[in-house]
Scaffold this motif. Structure first.
Motif, PDB file in Angstrom:
ATOM      1  N   TRP A  24     108.821  21.949  42.017  1.00  0.00           N
ATOM      2  CA  TRP A  24     108.077  20.755  42.415  1.00  0.00           C
ATOM      3  C   TRP A  24     107.164  20.291  41.286  1.00  0.00           C
ATOM      4  N   GLN A  27     109.233  18.592  38.566  1.00  0.00           N
ATOM      5  CA  GLN A  27     109.643  17.262  39.017  1.00  0.00           C
ATOM      6  C   GLN A  27     108.496  16.268  38.919  1.00  0.00           C
ATOM      7  N   ARG A  28     107.328  16.666  39.378  1.00  0.00           N
ATOM      8  CA  ARG A  28     106.175  15.757  39.377  1.00  0.00           C
ATOM      9  C   ARG A  28     105.707  15.435  37.962  1.00  0.00           C
ATOM     10  N   ALA A  30     107.637  15.205  35.355  1.00  0.00           N
ATOM     11  CA  ALA A  30     108.605  14.206  34.879  1.00  0.00           C
ATOM     12  C   ALA A  30     108.367  12.848  35.513  1.00  0.00           C
ATOM     13  N   GLU A  31     108.102  12.825  36.801  1.00  0.00           N
ATOM     14  CA  GLU A  31     107.883  11.548  37.492  1.00  0.00           C
ATOM     15  C   GLU A  31     106.624  10.838  37.009  1.00  0.00           C
ATOM     16  N   HIS A  32     105.667  11.610  36.508  1.00  0.00           N
ATOM     17  CA  HIS A  32     104.453  11.032  35.917  1.00  0.00           C
ATOM     18  C   HIS A  32     104.664  10.667  34.450  1.00  0.00           C
ATOM     19  N   GLN A  33     105.900  10.858  33.967  1.00  0.00           N
ATOM     20  CA  GLN A  33     106.272  10.570  32.578  1.00  0.00           C
ATOM     21  C   GLN A  33     105.414  11.331  31.579  1.00  0.00           C
ATOM     22  N   ALA A  53     112.322  19.291  35.932  1.00  0.00           N
ATOM     23  CA  ALA A  53     111.814  18.195  35.098  1.00  0.00           C
ATOM     24  C   ALA A  53     112.968  17.430  34.463  1.00  0.00           C
ATOM     25  N   ALA A  56     114.803  15.257  36.888  1.00  0.00           N
ATOM     26  CA  ALA A  56     114.024  14.069  37.246  1.00  0.00           C
ATOM     27  C   ALA A  56     113.895  13.106  36.067  1.00  0.00           C
ATOM     28  N   GLY A  58     112.859  13.863  32.906  1.00  0.00           N
ATOM     29  CA  GLY A  58     111.738  14.141  32.026  1.00  0.00           C
ATOM     30  C   GLY A  58     112.144  14.650  30.653  1.00  0.00           C
ATOM     31  N   ASP A 170     100.362  17.467  42.721  1.00  0.00           N
ATOM     32  CA  ASP A 170      99.792  16.153  42.430  1.00  0.00           C
ATOM     33  C   ASP A 170      98.282  16.225  42.230  1.00  0.00           C
TER      34      ASP A 170
END
Length: 194
Positions: A24, A27-28, A30-33, A53, A56, A58, A170
């Motif tokens: 998790w 993934q997060r 990567a999603e936050h770039q 990552a 997703a 990243g 997060d």
């Protein structure tokens, strides 16, 4: 924050939560770039986080000493896998590349990496945020030990204030992002220590 270095175990631990939460976090990130920097292993929490990552979308850089690349421990699917000569070089490069640090659960290697960047922060080598991913309260005994060193007069109270922690990816990413230094970073020069 452009990059974050995550220290993590090359094992998975006994509780399946560790693996799930490591994925998790990857993934997060990567999603936050945010560019993920880590130890480069394909095994354990390290590998799970890197895989998540990458899946997703990243960017993931692994840094691994040549001796550990043998036996296919190195993750060959990364954006970049950097080979270095020693653990010292690995840690120095991680510190240079990262804007912040997070420690997932792990063993002695993870703790050693965490304590080094914590000590470097205390003596002013860097002013980067440090976060503990406190899955299942994994880091509670460590936080109590640091508090004990303060009570016994061996550490300053600021030692604890240098750490943020959460069991939510997060929240932790937000904490280390908001704890970014205002002043420019001090860069570590290996030649200054020889």
């Amino acid at each position: 924050m452009r990059s974050i270095c995550v220290f993590a175990g090359s094992g998975t631990g006994y509780n399946s939560d560790y693996l799930q939460y490591a994925s998790w976090l990857g993934q997060r990130i990567a999603e936050h770039q945010i560019h993920l920097i880590y130890g480069g292993s394909r095994l354990g929490l390290m590998g799970a986080m890197a895989d998540a990552a990458l899946q997703a979308g990243g960017k993931v850089t692994g840094i691994m000493p040549a001796g550990l690349l043998h036996g296919e421990r190195g993750h060959q699917g990364l954006t970049q896998l950097i080979r270095v000569d020693s653990m010292h070089e690995r840690k120095a490069m991680m510190q240079e590349m990262a804007d912040a640090f997070i420690a997932l659960p792990g063993g002695l290697g993870t703790l050693e990496e965490l304590f080094e960047v914590l000590c470097w922060s205390q003596i002013g080598i860097h002013h980067k945020p440090l976060g503990l991913y406190n899955i299942n309260r994994y880091y509670e005994p460590l936080l109590q030990l640091i508090q004990h060193t303060v009570h016994e007069g061996f550490s300053e109270a600021s030692s604890l204030s240098r750490l943020v922690y959460s069991d939510d990816a997060d929240t932790l990413l937000e904490q280390v992002s908001h704890d970014m230094p205002i002043t420019s970073d001090l860069r570590w020069d290996p030649s200054a220590w020889t």
